[in-house]
Design a protein around this motif. Sequence first.
Motif, mmCIF file in Angstrom:
data_model
loop_
_atom_site.group_PDB
_atom_site.id
_atom_site.type_symbol
_atom_site.label_atom_id
_atom_site.label_comp_id
_atom_site.label_asym_id
_atom_site.label_seq_id
_atom_site.Cartn_x
_atom_site.Cartn_y
_atom_site.Cartn_z
ATOM 1 N N TRP A 1 35.391 17.005 5.408
ATOM 2 C CA TRP A 1 34.417 17.804 6.151
ATOM 3 C C TRP A 1 33.709 16.881 7.139
ATOM 4 N N ASN B 1 31.569 17.337 9.531
ATOM 5 C CA ASN B 1 30.153 17.537 9.815
ATOM 6 C C ASN B 1 29.243 16.792 8.843
ATOM 7 N N ASP B 2 29.647 16.715 7.582
ATOM 8 C CA ASP B 2 28.774 16.058 6.612
ATOM 9 C C ASP B 2 29.427 14.888 5.879
ATOM 10 N N LYS C 1 31.965 14.664 3.810
ATOM 11 C CA LYS C 1 32.351 14.904 2.417
ATOM 12 C C LYS C 1 33.863 15.019 2.306
ATOM 13 N N ARG D 1 35.954 21.084 10.520
ATOM 14 C CA ARG D 1 34.670 21.012 11.238
ATOM 15 C C ARG D 1 34.066 22.409 11.222
ATOM 16 N N ARG D 2 32.814 22.470 10.793
ATOM 17 C CA ARG D 2 32.093 23.752 10.810
ATOM 18 C C ARG D 2 31.598 24.023 12.220
#
Length: 138
Positions: A98, A100-101, A103, A136-137
């Motif tokens: 992930w 964006n963060d 993780k 990616r969000r």
Amino acid sequence: MHDQTIERGTTWLADAGLRPTRQRVALAALLVGDGMDRHVTAEWLFEAATKAGAGVSLATVYNTLRAFSEAGLVREITVDGSRSYFDTNMTDHPHFYWENDGKLTDAPSEELRIEGLPKAPDGARISAVDVVIRLRRD
């Protein structure tokens, strides 16, 4: 830390033939003491150990994770060529990263299909295939 988490960590080390030093037991208890698999960075494990009062240095965490990896207790997964995660789930499976963060999580392996791999060069063999799917969000 609870006796049960320490016992799980100690057993995990013993099963791999690693000597259960105080630092190793403390870190093992944080990694597998609750019976759950996880993906951690050395920095995350250091912070968790500090909060738990384990009294280990970041260098000790790095060295211990390397020893755990060499003993087959964790698998190192490198993302972006510089960020390493250590996975306690030793089965072959893909991962979601992930972006964006930062993780790393397990991806469903039953949905992954690898039709073929290139032939290894003479004198070499394929030892592993790591699949990291970046998300990616929006």
